[in-house]
Design a protein around this motif. Structure first.
Motif, PDB file in Angstrom:
ATOM      1  N   LYS A  13      41.467  53.244  47.231  1.00  0.00           N
ATOM      2  CA  LYS A  13      41.145  52.148  48.169  1.00  0.00           C
ATOM      3  C   LYS A  13      41.004  50.823  47.417  1.00  0.00           C
ATOM      4  CE  LYS A  13      37.560  50.624  51.406  1.00  0.00           C
ATOM      5  NZ  LYS A  13      36.243  50.939  51.992  1.00  0.00           N
ATOM      6  N   LEU A  14      40.329  50.858  46.252  1.00  0.00           N
ATOM      7  CA  LEU A  14      40.146  49.644  45.459  1.00  0.00           C
ATOM      8  C   LEU A  14      41.477  49.152  44.906  1.00  0.00           C
ATOM      9  CD1 LEU A  14      38.404  47.523  44.097  1.00  0.00           C
ATOM     10  CD2 LEU A  14      37.955  49.146  42.245  1.00  0.00           C
ATOM     11  N   ALA A  15      42.317  50.086  44.421  1.00  0.00           N
ATOM     12  CA  ALA A  15      43.624  49.699  43.899  1.00  0.00           C
ATOM     13  C   ALA A  15      44.461  49.041  44.985  1.00  0.00           C
ATOM     14  CB  ALA A  15      44.341  50.929  43.331  1.00  0.00           C
ATOM     15  N   GLN A  16      44.412  49.609  46.189  1.00  0.00           N
ATOM     16  CA  GLN A  16      45.170  49.028  47.295  1.00  0.00           C
ATOM     17  C   GLN A  16      44.619  47.652  47.664  1.00  0.00           C
ATOM     18  OE1 GLN A  16      48.013  50.456  48.677  1.00  0.00           O
ATOM     19  NE2 GLN A  16      48.168  48.364  49.494  1.00  0.00           N
ATOM     20  N   PHE A  17      43.317  47.538  47.630  1.00  0.00           N
ATOM     21  CA  PHE A  17      42.683  46.242  47.923  1.00  0.00           C
ATOM     22  C   PHE A  17      43.176  45.170  46.927  1.00  0.00           C
ATOM     23  CE2 PHE A  17      39.287  43.188  46.963  1.00  0.00           C
ATOM     24  CZ  PHE A  17      39.054  42.633  48.207  1.00  0.00           C
ATOM     25  N   LEU A  18      43.223  45.526  45.652  1.00  0.00           N
ATOM     26  CA  LEU A  18      43.691  44.570  44.642  1.00  0.00           C
ATOM     27  C   LEU A  18      45.164  44.230  44.835  1.00  0.00           C
ATOM     28  CD1 LEU A  18      41.903  45.890  41.409  1.00  0.00           C
ATOM     29  CD2 LEU A  18      41.353  43.840  42.739  1.00  0.00           C
ATOM     30  N   LYS A  19      45.966  45.224  45.224  1.00  0.00           N
ATOM     31  CA  LYS A  19      47.381  44.942  45.482  1.00  0.00           C
ATOM     32  C   LYS A  19      47.536  43.977  46.645  1.00  0.00           C
ATOM     33  CE  LYS A  19      49.290  49.316  43.754  1.00  0.00           C
ATOM     34  NZ  LYS A  19      49.983  50.579  44.141  1.00  0.00           N
ATOM     35  N   ASN A  20      46.728  44.176  47.676  1.00  0.00           N
ATOM     36  CA  ASN A  20      46.810  43.307  48.854  1.00  0.00           C
ATOM     37  C   ASN A  20      46.382  41.867  48.533  1.00  0.00           C
ATOM     38  OD1 ASN A  20      47.617  45.529  50.329  1.00  0.00           O
ATOM     39  ND2 ASN A  20      45.571  45.960  51.171  1.00  0.00           N
ATOM     40  N   ASN A  21      45.500  41.728  47.546  1.00  0.00           N
ATOM     41  CA  ASN A  21      44.994  40.395  47.204  1.00  0.00           C
ATOM     42  C   ASN A  21      45.655  39.816  45.938  1.00  0.00           C
ATOM     43  OD1 ASN A  21      42.369  39.623  48.933  1.00  0.00           O
ATOM     44  ND2 ASN A  21      42.489  41.847  48.693  1.00  0.00           N
ATOM     45  N   GLU A  22      46.758  40.432  45.557  1.00  0.00           N
ATOM     46  CA  GLU A  22      47.435  40.016  44.322  1.00  0.00           C
ATOM     47  C   GLU A  22      47.769  38.527  44.308  1.00  0.00           C
ATOM     48  OE1 GLU A  22      51.936  40.411  42.927  1.00  0.00           O
ATOM     49  OE2 GLU A  22      50.931  42.364  43.058  1.00  0.00           O
ATOM     50  N   SER A  23      48.426  38.054  45.335  1.00  0.00           N
ATOM     51  CA  SER A  23      48.850  36.641  45.369  1.00  0.00           C
ATOM     52  C   SER A  23      47.647  35.706  45.341  1.00  0.00           C
ATOM     53  CB  SER A  23      49.682  36.372  46.632  1.00  0.00           C
ATOM     54  OG  SER A  23      50.889  37.102  46.596  1.00  0.00           O
ATOM     55  N   THR A  24      46.593  36.072  46.064  1.00  0.00           N
ATOM     56  CA  THR A  24      45.395  35.223  46.099  1.00  0.00           C
ATOM     57  C   THR A  24      44.779  35.091  44.719  1.00  0.00           C
ATOM     58  OG1 THR A  24      44.930  35.937  48.362  1.00  0.00           O
ATOM     59  CG2 THR A  24      43.121  34.936  47.136  1.00  0.00           C
ATOM     60  N   VAL A  25      44.610  36.240  44.032  1.00  0.00           N
ATOM     61  CA  VAL A  25      43.990  36.222  42.703  1.00  0.00           C
ATOM     62  C   VAL A  25      44.860  35.462  41.710  1.00  0.00           C
ATOM     63  CG1 VAL A  25      43.177  37.625  40.771  1.00  0.00           C
ATOM     64  CG2 VAL A  25      42.759  38.381  43.123  1.00  0.00           C
ATOM     65  N   LEU A  26      46.180  35.752  41.747  1.00  0.00           N
ATOM     66  CA  LEU A  26      47.080  35.101  40.784  1.00  0.00           C
ATOM     67  C   LEU A  26      47.187  33.596  41.038  1.00  0.00           C
ATOM     68  CD1 LEU A  26      49.952  37.742  40.401  1.00  0.00           C
ATOM     69  CD2 LEU A  26      48.039  37.301  38.869  1.00  0.00           C
ATOM     70  N   ASP A  27      47.143  33.198  42.311  1.00  0.00           N
ATOM     71  CA  ASP A  27      47.179  31.761  42.628  1.00  0.00           C
ATOM     72  C   ASP A  27      45.940  31.058  42.082  1.00  0.00           C
ATOM     73  OD1 ASP A  27      49.597  31.959  43.871  1.00  0.00           O
ATOM     74  OD2 ASP A  27      48.777  32.048  45.917  1.00  0.00           O
ATOM     75  N   LEU A  28      44.786  31.678  42.303  1.00  0.00           N
ATOM     76  CA  LEU A  28      43.546  31.093  41.774  1.00  0.00           C
ATOM     77  C   LEU A  28      43.570  31.044  40.249  1.00  0.00           C
ATOM     78  CD1 LEU A  28      40.884  32.791  44.099  1.00  0.00           C
ATOM     79  CD2 LEU A  28      41.448  30.341  43.993  1.00  0.00           C
ATOM     80  N   TRP A  29      44.066  32.111  39.646  1.00  0.00           N
ATOM     81  CA  TRP A  29      44.159  32.197  38.181  1.00  0.00           C
ATOM     82  C   TRP A  29      45.065  31.086  37.650  1.00  0.00           C
ATOM     83  CZ3 TRP A  29      45.322  37.558  35.474  1.00  0.00           C
ATOM     84  CH2 TRP A  29      45.009  37.463  34.105  1.00  0.00           C
ATOM     85  N   GLU A  30      46.224  30.935  38.298  1.00  0.00           N
ATOM     86  CA  GLU A  30      47.187  29.935  37.838  1.00  0.00           C
ATOM     87  C   GLU A  30      46.642  28.518  37.963  1.00  0.00           C
ATOM     88  OE1 GLU A  30      51.896  28.732  38.548  1.00  0.00           O
ATOM     89  OE2 GLU A  30      50.938  30.243  39.804  1.00  0.00           O
ATOM     90  N   LYS A  31      45.878  28.263  39.030  1.00  0.00           N
ATOM     91  CA  LYS A  31      45.332  26.918  39.232  1.00  0.00           C
ATOM     92  C   LYS A  31      44.237  26.579  38.223  1.00  0.00           C
ATOM     93  CE  LYS A  31      46.209  26.708  44.230  1.00  0.00           C
ATOM     94  NZ  LYS A  31      45.583  26.704  45.570  1.00  0.00           N
ATOM     95  N   SER A  32      43.559  27.603  37.701  1.00  0.00           N
ATOM     96  CA  SER A  32      42.380  27.368  36.857  1.00  0.00           C
ATOM     97  C   SER A  32      42.660  27.429  35.352  1.00  0.00           C
ATOM     98  CB  SER A  32      41.290  28.402  37.192  1.00  0.00           C
ATOM     99  OG  SER A  32      40.975  28.384  38.556  1.00  0.00           O
ATOM    100  N   ILE A  33      43.827  27.951  34.960  1.00  0.00           N
ATOM    101  CA  ILE A  33      44.085  28.142  33.522  1.00  0.00           C
ATOM    102  C   ILE A  33      44.221  26.810  32.795  1.00  0.00           C
ATOM    103  CG2 ILE A  33      45.179  30.403  33.763  1.00  0.00           C
ATOM    104  CD1 ILE A  33      47.891  28.985  33.562  1.00  0.00           C
ATOM    105  N   VAL A  34      43.986  26.861  31.486  1.00  0.00           N
ATOM    106  CA  VAL A  34      44.166  25.696  30.619  1.00  0.00           C
ATOM    107  C   VAL A  34      45.570  25.732  30.051  1.00  0.00           C
ATOM    108  CG1 VAL A  34      43.438  24.602  28.470  1.00  0.00           C
ATOM    109  CG2 VAL A  34      41.734  25.591  29.998  1.00  0.00           C
ATOM    110  N   VAL A  35      46.331  24.660  30.262  1.00  0.00           N
ATOM    111  CA  VAL A  35      47.687  24.538  29.711  1.00  0.00           C
ATOM    112  C   VAL A  35      47.686  23.338  28.781  1.00  0.00           C
ATOM    113  CG1 VAL A  35      50.133  24.241  30.222  1.00  0.00           C
ATOM    114  CG2 VAL A  35      48.681  25.539  31.793  1.00  0.00           C
ATOM    115  N   SER A  36      47.889  23.586  27.482  1.00  0.00           N
ATOM    116  CA  SER A  36      47.717  22.530  26.474  1.00  0.00           C
ATOM    117  C   SER A  36      48.904  21.589  26.383  1.00  0.00           C
ATOM    118  CB  SER A  36      47.472  23.156  25.090  1.00  0.00           C
ATOM    119  OG  SER A  36      46.315  23.950  25.105  1.00  0.00           O
TER     120      SER A  36
END
Length: 379
Positions: A13-36
């Motif tokens: 159930k948790l694995a499926q939950f993470l798959k369903n929220n993949e785009s949301t997590v990755l979008d947030l991750w991409e917006k917050s990362i440091v790019v030098s």
């Protein structure tokens, strides 16, 4: 007391939950990362983020191996090293992804007391990933640094080799006429012993010969000049050098004091050792040439113990900085405006070939060059 552990269905159930929220997590991750840098590949970072995210899902389903983590970590480390990304930025971005995943796991609906083993698992996987990635990144950077140092070293050797070839050509073209001039000056002195200025001309020609000889020692292929090892009294060489430079010393109004009551001998090449002390004394005279506020002084001290003889040549000119002292024996480095930067380099090579050492100490009051030579040196 048993710890509540989620069932297999809970993990799914948790694995499926993470798959369903993949785009949301990755979008947030991409917006917050440091790019030098502008050159950094954001699309590649997104792909790597997805691979790490997928690795966490596989870990929750127990569908992974340690080699999977190591392989991905090494891949990402190679890419980050090639892009010359700061390791601090890299670790920050990875841990940012860890925090976002943990936050979303908490929102999965699984009971909080059942989540702790999963969060512990996620933290362990991220820790291992960081360990493998940082270790590989450091290894790659060390290899690159070694390659750069090797290139610099080789370039340095090439420069010395070229300079050596130039020196050979220069000396070949210059030495014959110089020898002729010096020979005719000797004839003039023999026929006209009272003729003025001949001594000065002779001294200047000797110094010119000395400068030429310096170039011969800047290349290994040209320093293989046959050394004539003999027993030498250091005092005799020092006295010859002071006598040789006496006109320059007087002209510069320098007071020279000596403490050389020493009859200890060493084995070595007289001409090479004379060149060392001559160069050190010339440098001392040059260092004092611009000194106007205080009395100019040079002090020469020779001392010995059972194993070594020590010669110190000090002057009270402008002090050398710590950075200058670090570089002063390197070829082509000079503190003089018109210096070639080879004199002290040659001195170091000669002293080391005699199994000795040379170093420099500089304070506000004195700058001292100290030469240490073994008394029982054998070639």
């Amino acid at each position: 007391m048993e710890t509540n552990v989620p069932t297999y269905n809970g993990y799914e159930k948790l694995a499926q939950f993470l798959k369903n929220n993949e785009s949301t997590v990755l979008d947030l991750w991409e917006k917050s990362i440091v790019v030098s840098t502008d050159e950094d590949d954001k699309e590649l970072i997104r792909k790597n983020g997805f691979l790490i995210y997928q690795l966490i899902i596989d870990s929750i389903l127990d569908d992974y191996s340690d080699d999977d983590i190591k392989s991905l970590a090494h891949k990402v480390a190679q890419e980050r090293a090639d892009a010359n990304i700061n390791i601090g930025d890299f670790v920050y971005n990875v841990n940012l992804g860890r925090s976002l995943i943990v936050k979303h796991i908490i929102k999965s609906g699984i009971l909080l007391d059942e989540l702790q083993p999963i969060i512990d698992l996620v933290n362990r996987q991220f820790d291992r990933f960081c360990y493998y990635a940082v270790s590989k990144y450091t290894e790659l950077k060390d290899m690159k640094l070694k390659e750069i140092n090797l290139f610099i070293s080789q370039s340095h050797k090439d420069r010395l080799s070229i300079l050596g070839q130039m020196s050979s050509s220069f000396v070949h073209e210059f030495r014959n006429p110089l020898t002729s001039v010096m020979g005719f000056v000797k004839l003039l002195k023999a026929e006209h012993p009272n003729m003025p200025y001949l001594d000065i001309i002779s001294k200047e020609l000797e110094q010119l010969k000395f400068r030429i000889t310096q170039f011969l020692h800047t290349s290994k292929m040209n320093t293989v000049i046959e050394s004539r090892i003999e027993t030498i009294t250091i005092n005799d060489i020092l006295e010859d050098v002071v006598h040789f430079l006496y006109p320059s010393i007087v002209d510069s109004n320098i007071e020279v004091t000596t403490n050389m009551n020493l009859d200890v001998t060493v084995n070595g090449d007289r001409n090479e050792l004379k060149q060392v002390f001559l160069n050190l004394l010339i440098n001392a005279v040059d260092a004092l040439s611009e000194e106007k506020e205080k009395k100019r002084k040079i002090n020469i001290i020779a001392a010995a113990d059972l194993d070594n003889i020590s010669v110190s040549i000090s002057n009270n000119g402008a002090p050398l900085s710590a950075d200058e002292i670090k570089l002063i024996f390197e070829p082509f480095y000079s503190t003089k405006n018109l210096g070639t930067g080879i004199g002290l380099y040659v001195c170091k090579k000669i002293i080391e070939s005699h199994h000795g050492t040379i170093n420099c100490i500089s304070t506000d009051d004195l700058t001292t060059f100290q030469v240490m030579l073994p008394i029982n040196f054998a070639s």
